[in-house]
Design a protein around this motif. Structure first.
Motif, short mmCIF file in Angstrom:
data_model
loop_
_atom_site.label_atom_id
_atom_site.label_comp_id
_atom_site.label_asym_id
_atom_site.label_seq_id
_atom_site.Cartn_x
_atom_site.Cartn_y
_atom_site.Cartn_z
N GLY A 49 0.78 -1.23 0.00
CA GLY A 49 0.00 0.00 0.00
C GLY A 49 0.81 1.28 0.00
N THR A 50 2.11 1.17 -0.02
CA THR A 50 2.94 2.39 0.02
C THR A 50 3.02 3.03 -1.35
N ASP A 51 3.03 4.36 -1.34
CA ASP A 51 3.05 5.12 -2.58
C ASP A 51 4.37 5.86 -2.68
N ILE A 52 5.14 5.51 -3.69
CA ILE A 52 6.40 6.21 -3.90
C ILE A 52 6.18 7.14 -5.08
N GLN A 53 6.22 8.43 -4.81
CA GLN A 53 5.91 9.39 -5.85
C GLN A 53 7.15 9.66 -6.72
N PRO A 54 6.98 10.36 -7.83
CA PRO A 54 8.07 10.48 -8.80
C PRO A 54 9.39 11.04 -8.24
N PHE A 55 10.47 10.71 -8.93
CA PHE A 55 11.82 11.25 -8.68
C PHE A 55 12.37 10.94 -7.28
N CYS A 56 12.18 9.75 -6.80
CA CYS A 56 12.79 9.39 -5.52
C CYS A 56 14.01 8.51 -5.73
N HIS A 57 14.96 8.63 -4.80
CA HIS A 57 16.14 7.79 -4.84
C HIS A 57 16.20 7.06 -3.50
N LEU A 58 15.99 5.76 -3.52
CA LEU A 58 15.91 4.99 -2.28
C LEU A 58 16.98 3.91 -2.30
N GLU A 59 17.78 3.87 -1.25
CA GLU A 59 18.83 2.85 -1.20
C GLU A 59 18.94 2.30 0.21
N GLY A 60 18.96 0.99 0.32
CA GLY A 60 19.16 0.35 1.62
C GLY A 60 18.10 0.74 2.63
N ALA A 61 16.85 0.87 2.17
CA ALA A 61 15.78 1.32 3.05
C ALA A 61 14.73 0.23 3.25
N VAL A 62 14.09 0.27 4.40
CA VAL A 62 12.99 -0.65 4.68
C VAL A 62 11.77 0.22 4.99
N ILE A 63 10.74 0.08 4.18
CA ILE A 63 9.59 0.98 4.26
C ILE A 63 8.33 0.19 4.60
N ARG A 70 3.94 7.25 2.48
CA ARG A 70 4.01 8.07 1.27
C ARG A 70 5.39 8.71 1.20
N ILE A 71 6.07 8.43 0.10
CA ILE A 71 7.45 8.90 -0.06
C ILE A 71 7.50 9.83 -1.27
N GLY A 72 8.19 10.94 -1.13
CA GLY A 72 8.42 11.82 -2.26
C GLY A 72 7.25 12.73 -2.55
N PRO A 73 7.21 13.40 -3.69
CA PRO A 73 8.22 13.32 -4.75
C PRO A 73 9.57 13.89 -4.29
N TYR A 74 10.60 13.51 -4.97
CA TYR A 74 11.96 14.00 -4.69
C TYR A 74 12.45 13.69 -3.29
N ALA A 75 12.27 12.47 -2.83
CA ALA A 75 12.83 12.11 -1.52
C ALA A 75 14.08 11.26 -1.74
N PHE A 101 12.33 16.74 -1.15
CA PHE A 101 13.64 17.24 -0.73
C PHE A 101 13.95 16.92 0.73
N VAL A 102 13.61 15.73 1.12
CA VAL A 102 13.99 15.23 2.45
C VAL A 102 15.00 14.11 2.24
N GLU A 103 16.11 14.22 2.99
CA GLU A 103 17.14 13.18 2.92
C GLU A 103 17.22 12.51 4.27
N THR A 104 17.22 11.19 4.30
CA THR A 104 17.39 10.48 5.56
C THR A 104 18.54 9.50 5.41
N LYS A 105 19.27 9.31 6.50
CA LYS A 105 20.35 8.32 6.51
C LYS A 105 20.42 7.73 7.90
N ASN A 106 20.47 6.40 8.00
CA ASN A 106 20.54 5.77 9.32
C ASN A 106 19.47 6.32 10.24
N THR A 107 18.29 6.38 9.76
CA THR A 107 17.23 7.05 10.50
C THR A 107 15.98 6.20 10.54
N HIS A 113 8.76 18.13 4.12
CA HIS A 113 9.51 18.92 3.15
C HIS A 113 10.88 19.33 3.65
N LEU A 114 11.85 19.36 2.76
CA LEU A 114 13.13 20.02 2.97
C LEU A 114 13.80 19.74 4.31
#
Ligand code: UD1
Ligand code: CA
Length: 456
Positions: free
Chosen positions: A305-319, A324-329, A346-352, A362-363
């Motif tokens: 049921g998760t919605d990943i909106q356009p232009f996202c870059h996801l690596e090593g993530a568990v969702i 709802r992710i993005g756009p541009y996350a 425009f949200v960046e997460t790492k080890n979070t 946002h941002l």
């Protein structure tokens, strides 16, 4: 009893027509070196040994394949495919069946090869194919009775021979001892001055040894890569096949020409994938997941049921579910989102880690952070997790509110229900139900006049 199987993979050539310094077999198809595709297929046949003949760029080829069970042989000078096989053959058991594969023919299927090996217990078997455009390949010559005579290379073919559309795929299997003695008679008296491996087949026929020719109808499998155009063509063919397989399993792919699966993609039911999405590594999409246009997903698990909106870059993530992710996350490694969390543009997460229902819409930059549930992180929030030497943690409890444009200087803890006023620099922990205001108080200056332009 079937003889023991050994596989020899030829990978010594530079691949001049690629016009690249990278050895041809290290160019990637669907994210993996060409040679790796061949090795994986060879491995599926359960051989006692896989030999790889390396030459041009041999060190980098070996380095790329390190840690795998392979026996490398160096062909110092690239004197031809026959010579290359001769570099590995002495290391094969005399009573085995040898299967020769080319490192630049990456999509040959294990099932096709299995049929070949079965026939090669006492005689050579070659794999041929019929192509509409046979250019560049060795042609299969047959006599009036239709029996195999020899393979003639493009460079050596007469005009009429060049019209033949039945070609040598390069794949060949034969008993090791037989192959060894035939190879001894191969000469390099030809247009390219090379020792051609397929010459062993013509020689066998001359010596009265029956040669079996298996013709595959699937031209896709035997496509060789000699230049970047062929590499691109093969990539698209392979990706379209993968897209078709997804659609056959019920995944709605927006455009089979615009999807790239460079690893393993596993999908639940009712998954929707929009255009230009790239999948790398291991990706798992749960039921009803939607992936918007232009996303890159590498090693991620996305629950239903998760919605990943356009232009996202996801690596090593568990969702989790219904997020709802993005756009541009951008979710970097170690990002873990519980159900219904939201990470916006425009949200960046790492080890979070995000708890259930928490949001950063946002941002924001959140590094080395744990966020409880139902916490709201305002626009412009930055965790200062790095002091130039070490990384530090930010911890937020449940129901925390971080006002916009706040700077959280780690290590710092915001307990359950803490509230941070917008524009704060937070350097001290905030207890539950406390309001932290970490900014200069606003001052309004009355009767202040704007500077005016001087008239001259
Ligand atoms: C080869 C076959 C041709 C066949 C085609 C199928 C020969 C002489 N010709 O032609 O009949 O239709 O493949 O794709 O075999 N290599 C070495 N050492 C060498 C030369 C080549 O290891 O000295 C390796 C290359 O790295 C490559 C493979 O052998 O992986 C094939 O060599 P390539 O030069 O590409 O042969 P083709 O001209 O394509
Ligand atoms: Ca080739």
């Amino acid at each position: 009893m079937e003889k023991n199987l050994e596989v020899i993979i030829l990978a010594a050539g530079r691949g001049t027509r690629m016009r690249s310094t990278l050895p041809k077999v290290l160019h990637t198809l669907a994210g993996q070196p060409l040679l790796q595709h061949v090795i994986d297929t060879a491995r599926a046949l359960g051989p006692s040994q896989i030999h790889v003949v390396v030459g041009y760029g041999g060190d980098s080829v070996q380095k790329t394949l390190s840690g795998q069970e392979l026996k490398f042989h160096t062909q110092k000078e690239q004197l031809g495919t026959g010579h290359a096989v001769g570099c590995a053959l002495p290391a094969c058991q005399r009573n085995s069946v040898v299967l020769v594969l080319f490192g630049d023919v990456p999509l040959i299927a294990a099932s096709t090869l299995q049929a070949l090996i079965g026939g090669a217990q006492h005689k050579p078997v070659m794999l041929a194919a019929r192509l509409v455009d046979p250019r560049g390949y060795g042609r299969v010559l047959r006599d009036e009775a239709g029996d195999f005579v020899a393979v003639v290379e493009q460079a050596d073919a007469s005009e009429s021979e060049a019209l033949i559309c039945e070609v040598n795929t390069g794949v060949l299997a034969a008993p090791a001892d037989q192959l060894g003695s035939l190879l001894k008679s191969v000469s390099n008296d030809n247009a390219q001055g090379e020792y051609y491996l397929p010459d062993v087949l013509g020689l066998a026929r001359q010596q009265g040894i029956a040669v079996e020719v298996v013709v595959t109808e699937d031209a896709f499998e035997m496509c060789g890569v000699n230049d970047l155009v062929q590499l691109q063509e093969l990539e698209r063919l392979l990706q379209c096949k993968r897209a078709d397989a997804l659609m056959a399993a019920g995944v709605a792919v927006a455009d089979r020409q615009r999807i790239d699966i460079r690893g393993d993609l596993e999908c639940g039911v009712d998954v929707v994938i929009d255009i230009n999405v790239v999948f790398e590594g291991q990706v798992r999409l749960g039921d009803g997941v939607r992936v918007g246009a232009h996303c890159v997903l590498k090693d991620v698990v996305v629950s239903s049921g998760t919605d990943i909106q356009p232009f996202c870059h996801l690596e090593g993530a568990v969702i989790g579910e219904q997020c709802r992710i993005g756009p541009y996350a951008r979710l970097r490694p170690g990002s873990v989102l519980a159900d219904t969390a939201r990470v916006g543009n425009f949200v960046e997460t790492k080890n979070t880690t995000f708890g259930v229902g928490s949001k950063a819409n946002h941002l924001a930059y959140l590094g080395d952070t744990t966020v409880g549930s139902d916490t709201n992180i305002g626009a412009g929030t930055i965790t200062c997790n790095y002091d130039g030497v070490d990384k530090h943690k930010t911890s937020m409890g449940d129901g925390v509110f971080v006002g916009s444009n706040s700077t959280l200087v780690a290590p710092v803890t915001l307990s359950d229900g803490a509230f941070v006023a917008a524009g704060s620099v937070v350097t001290n922990d905030v207890a539950g139900e406390e309001l932290a205001v970490g900014r200069a108080r606003q001052r309004n200056i009355a009767d202040w006049r704007r500077p005016k332009k001087k008239k001259d």
